[in-house]
Design a protein around this motif. Structure first.
Motif, PDB file in Angstrom:
ATOM      1  N   THR A 113       0.828  -1.204   0.000  1.00 56.12           N
ATOM      2  CA  THR A 113       0.000   0.000   0.000  1.00 56.12           C
ATOM      3  C   THR A 113       0.863   1.256   0.000  1.00 56.12           C
ATOM      4  OG1 THR A 113      -0.050   0.134   2.411  1.00 56.12           O
ATOM      5  CG2 THR A 113      -1.740  -1.250   1.345  1.00 56.12           C
ATOM      6  N   LYS A 114       0.181   2.401  -0.126  1.00 55.48           N
ATOM      7  CA  LYS A 114       0.883   3.690  -0.058  1.00 55.48           C
ATOM      8  C   LYS A 114       1.534   3.857   1.315  1.00 55.48           C
ATOM      9  CE  LYS A 114      -1.275   7.302  -1.855  1.00 55.48           C
ATOM     10  NZ  LYS A 114      -2.377   8.259  -2.156  1.00 55.48           N
ATOM     11  N   GLY A 115       0.828   3.364   2.350  1.00 57.07           N
ATOM     12  CA  GLY A 115       1.393   3.428   3.694  1.00 57.07           C
ATOM     13  C   GLY A 115       2.643   2.572   3.827  1.00 57.07           C
ATOM     14  N   ALA A 118       5.509   4.373   2.320  1.00 55.67           N
ATOM     15  CA  ALA A 118       5.957   5.465   3.194  1.00 55.67           C
ATOM     16  C   ALA A 118       6.796   4.931   4.355  1.00 55.67           C
ATOM     17  CB  ALA A 118       4.749   6.231   3.722  1.00 55.67           C
ATOM     18  N   ASP A 162       3.144  14.127   3.417  1.00 56.79           N
ATOM     19  CA  ASP A 162       2.169  13.343   2.636  1.00 56.79           C
ATOM     20  C   ASP A 162       2.342  11.846   2.897  1.00 56.79           C
ATOM     21  OD1 ASP A 162       1.113  15.615   1.562  1.00 56.79           O
ATOM     22  OD2 ASP A 162       2.198  15.487  -0.347  1.00 56.79           O
ATOM     23  N   GLY A 163       3.611  11.394   2.938  1.00 56.76           N
ATOM     24  CA  GLY A 163       3.856   9.967   3.182  1.00 56.76           C
ATOM     25  C   GLY A 163       3.418   9.552   4.566  1.00 56.76           C
ATOM     26  N   ASP A 166      -0.246   9.168   4.702  1.00 60.66           N
ATOM     27  CA  ASP A 166      -0.695   7.905   4.093  1.00 60.66           C
ATOM     28  C   ASP A 166      -0.699   6.792   5.140  1.00 60.66           C
ATOM     29  OD1 ASP A 166      -1.095   8.938   1.564  1.00 60.66           O
ATOM     30  OD2 ASP A 166       0.927   8.443   0.847  1.00 60.66           O
ATOM     31  N   ALA A 169      -3.575   7.490   7.586  1.00 61.83           N
ATOM     32  CA  ALA A 169      -4.871   7.154   6.968  1.00 61.83           C
ATOM     33  C   ALA A 169      -5.147   5.658   7.091  1.00 61.83           C
ATOM     34  CB  ALA A 169      -4.877   7.578   5.502  1.00 61.83           C
ATOM     35  N   GLU A 170      -4.111   4.853   6.937  1.00 67.44           N
ATOM     36  CA  GLU A 170      -4.308   3.399   7.061  1.00 67.44           C
ATOM     37  C   GLU A 170      -4.569   3.002   8.500  1.00 67.44           C
ATOM     38  OE1 GLU A 170      -1.217   1.255   5.017  1.00 67.44           O
ATOM     39  OE2 GLU A 170      -1.608   2.304   3.132  1.00 67.44           O
ATOM     40  N   ALA A 270      -6.022  13.507   6.916  1.00 69.03           N
ATOM     41  CA  ALA A 270      -5.856  12.049   6.895  1.00 69.03           C
ATOM     42  C   ALA A 270      -7.204  11.349   7.078  1.00 69.03           C
ATOM     43  CB  ALA A 270      -4.881  11.622   7.997  1.00 69.03           C
ATOM     44  N   ASP A 273      -9.011  11.548   3.774  1.00 66.81           N
ATOM     45  CA  ASP A 273      -8.409  10.612   2.818  1.00 66.81           C
ATOM     46  C   ASP A 273      -8.782   9.172   3.164  1.00 66.81           C
ATOM     47  OD1 ASP A 273      -6.627   9.580   0.779  1.00 66.81           O
ATOM     48  OD2 ASP A 273      -5.185   9.161   2.388  1.00 66.81           O
ATOM     49  N   ARG A 277     -10.955   7.115   0.471  1.00 62.45           N
ATOM     50  CA  ARG A 277     -10.149   6.136  -0.279  1.00 62.45           C
ATOM     51  C   ARG A 277     -10.271   4.721   0.274  1.00 62.45           C
ATOM     52  NH1 ARG A 277      -4.700   4.766   0.267  1.00 62.45           N
ATOM     53  NH2 ARG A 277      -4.379   6.421   1.807  1.00 62.45           N
TER      54      ARG A 277
END
Length: 723
Positions: A113-115, A118, A162-163, A166, A169-170, A270, A273, A277
């Motif tokens: 994932t994006k997380g 990051a 931003d990272g 991410d 957000a998770e 967050a 998002d 998402r």
């Protein structure tokens, strides 16, 4: 949870005693069937009926599945070295599958994932700073700037932030508290909206949903199933909507614990998002799945109720039946069966368009009636049914002029599934010398004589008393319909010397292989004369005999108890009872009134102790001594037989007619009143009060008097009332 804890939990859910649940569970684990337990083990189960026993069975399956899932999850997390005592306790105590999966979500193997990306860039410490919300002074950018690292491809403080967000957000997505709150919001406030796909130009069956909106919690089961089908057929676009601003505020209230934190605006970003998402798509799917499960359960229950009522329709005795499978171009298939259902003769006639060879067909009808003394004509209700009905009705009227004392009627028969049967392996084995097209008419004729015996040969989904039956969960549908067939067959019992293999296979404890072995034994060695002979069949041991014996009837047996629902294990007790009250066990039918007088108002507690059985078993013995060989369908109203036919043009509002209920659905019932089109008895016209469930008022097969309240000749619609 241990077994005893599971039993206690189920007992609380179903308002039973843990001992009852434990008893049922042990019997089922040993292979006992539901009908056997309900009839012959009432002392052990505390008098539970079939429905209660099946509820226990289903709850057991759920809890055991839940426990297996817990073990898998605990093992997976433990292998990751992330299983804390607190998490283990939460998982072990969990009683809900959704919450269990929420707990597992952070540890569930998933795609990168994006997380994850990051974290690989070393941004997790920044995410933790943001998540902890402890820093109340300073510039967030300064903290993010510390994580700028060109080697890690973090080129700026903004990229670092931003990272980190991410990752946050998770974490928000994986929060059990957030997901539970959002789940509640979805269930209470989510709105389902549908609109027509602009690419669809032709008319469809989904016009009610071209511009449709409803709160999810208010959706009716049939609406859910219709929307699902419309979406699947690409006719409808379906969206779930929530008031986003309020929903985000609810999530903020859980996630943001310190409004003074310098990261609060970033946390809000967050949250938004995570919601858009991750959370919304996930919980939207969950909501749609839950709605579908609810609709499936309701549709399956409706289908099962209708099927049970259809299977339990009373047989018509002493009828030689001519079955007609109507059609246009391919002709009407005709078959004659005798009182036992034995096929005598058949052919194809062409009285309907385009051939219109009515005179030739009437000659065939007359020939069969004279040759075999046919006294009932059964007409399938499919294509060309009403044209064929008109031809048959005219024929009967003309014939009565020459044979005024002749008993000859006709009836319309639900032919759903006849074509499925005609092409089946069962039909091919029964009639190897006939073409498939000549078998469906035999099925139609036999359905009159004994609906249960004939309909069990057909896949229940094809019998035509459901709503969206091909759209619902097929495994659950099959289980429910199998339960219905099993219940009906064993409630009625079967004649061991005449039952077909498909009918025998539904008897408690019998498999298809054993059923075929019974038929083979009959064919090679002749009829059975005692229940004990079942033990000689290959595949029938003591346990299978115990499960099956009480549901089999042998009218020819020298022991009258073999033609009752009294189990062989209770024969000794039955004989003791008869001796106590001077009842001649060899001649039960002729002593009906005397037996009733002798056994009425007895002290059941005392007598049960004397003959060595429990009170439920004593009551079963008494009931069957009074009515040996009784068919529970005998007391139900017989089907409507007709001599003449009406057209819609013959009807008028206010007219009262007798009709047969063909199908019951959420919004009412369809009733055959003897014209081309079934009338709709809407739920609003069923009583002078609000009716929640049409099944409370009518059932498939009911014979009812209805009043015509509306007529639309152009669209072929008839509105009925029984108020």
């Amino acid at each position: 949870m241990t077994d005893s804890q599971i039993f206690s939990s189920i007992a609380n859910e179903l308002n039973l005693k843990p001992k009852q649940v434990s008893s049922v569970a042990n019997f089922l684990d040993d292979g006992a069937t539901v009908p056997f337990l309900a009839r012959y083990r009432q002392e052990a189960t505390g008098g539970l009926d079939e429905e209660q026993i099946r509820s226990v069975r289903d709850k057991l399956e759920f809890h055991r599945t839940l426990e297996d899932r817990k073990k898998t999850i605990l093992k997976t997390i433990d292998e990751q070295d992330k299983l804390t005592d607190e998490l283990k306790e939460q998982i072990t105590a969990c009683s809900d599958l959704n919450t269990l999966e929420d707990l597992y979500l952070p540890y569930k193997p998933k795609r990168r994932t994006k997380g994850d990306m990051a974290k690989e860039k070393g941004l997790e410490p920044l995410a933790e700073l943001i998540w902890e919300q402890e820093i109340e002074q300073g510039d967030p950018t300064e903290h993010a700037a510390k994580f700028v690292d060109e080697e890690q491809e973090v080129a700026s403080a903004e990229e670092a932030m931003d990272g980190a967000l991410d990752i946050v957000a998770e974490w928000i997505n994986e929060s059990v508290d957030v997901r539970e709150k959002l789940r509640d919001i979805f269930q209470e406030h989510a709105v389902v909206k549908t609109e027509k796909n602009p690419a669809v130009e032709e008319r469809t069956n989904f016009e009610d949903y071209y511009e449709f909106s409803s709160k999810a919690k208010f959706l009716k089961p049939y609406q859910i199933l219709a929307i699902n089908r419309g979406e699947r057929e690409n006719v409808l676009f379906v969206n779930v909507e929530l008031w986003e601003e309020v929903t985000l505020e609810n999530i903020d209230n859980i996630v943001i614990t310190n409004d003074m934190s310098i990261f609060t605006p970033h946390l809000q970003d967050a949250v938004e998002d995570a919601y858009k998402r991750l959370l919304f798509p996930s919980l939207e799917r969950e909501l749609r799945n839950n709605l579908t499960e609810r609709a499936d359960a309701h549709a399956i229950e409706t289908f099962a109720t209708n099927l049970a009522n259809l299977l339990m329709q009373p047989p018509l005795d002493h009828k030689v039946v001519m079955g007609i499978d109507p059609a246009y171009k391919s002709g009407c298939k005709v078959a004659v069966v005798d009182e036992t259902g034995k096929y005598l003769e058949g052919t194809t006639t062409y009285p309907t368009p385009p051939q219109k060879k009515v005179a030739e067909a009437e000659e065939v009808f007359a020939g069969y009636i004279d040759k075999y003394n046919v006294n009932l004509i059964a007409i399938g209700n499919g294509t060309a049914s009403r044209e064929t009905e008109q031809i048959v009705a005219n024929f009967i009227q003309k014939r009565k002029e020459k044979h005024p004392d002749e008993e000859l009627n006709y009836m319309i028969v639900n032919e759903a599934g006849a074509s499925v049967y005609s092409a089946s392996k069962v039909a091919a084995e029964e009639f190897p010398d006939l073409e498939a097209a000549q078998r469906g008419n035999i099925s139609i004729a036999r359905r009159v004589l004994d609906p249960l015996a004939e309909l069990v040969k057909i896949d229940p989904k094809s019998i035509g008393v459901g709503l969206y039956q091909h759209d619902v969960n097929q495994n659950q549908l099959a289980q429910s319909l199998d339960d219905v067939v099993e219940s009906c067959v064993n409630q009625v019992g079967i004649n061991l010397n005449t039952a077909s293999a498909p009918l025998l296979s539904h008897i408690s404890g019998l498999s298809r292989r054993v059923a075929k072995n019974i038929v083979k034994r009959r064919e090679t060695e002749g009829t059975f004369s005692t229940r004990e002979q079942i033990k000689d069949i290959s595949g029938v041991g003591e346990f299978r005999f115990q499960q099956a014996a009480g549901f089999m009837r042998i009218p020819e047996s020298s022991n009258p108890l073999d033609n009752t629902a009294i189990h062989p294990e209770s024969y000794e007790a039955a004989e003791k009872l008869c001796n106590l009250f001077s009842i001649d066990i060899s001649n039960l039918k002729e002593q009906h009134e005397a037996i009733s007088k002798k056994l009425n108002n007895i002290d059941k507690t005392q007598i049960s102790e004397q003959i060595g059985v429990g009170i439920p078993t004593l009551e079963l013995i008494i009931e069957n001594l009074q009515k040996p060989g009784r068919d529970p369908r005998e007391s139900l109203p017989k089907p409507v037989l007709r001599e003449d036919v009406m057209k819609m043009e013959d009807l008028s509002t206010g007219q009262t007619l007798e009709g047969t209920v063909r199908n019951v659905v959420d919004f009412g019932a369809f009733v055959d009143i003897g014209v081309k089109q079934d009338g709709l008895l809407h739920i609003s016209n069923m009583a002078n009060r609000k009716v929640e469930d049409p099944h409370d008022i009518v059932a498939v097969g009911d014979i009812i008097n209805v009043e015509i309240v509306s007529l639309d000749l152009e669209r072929g619609r008839i509105g009925l009332s029984i108020k």
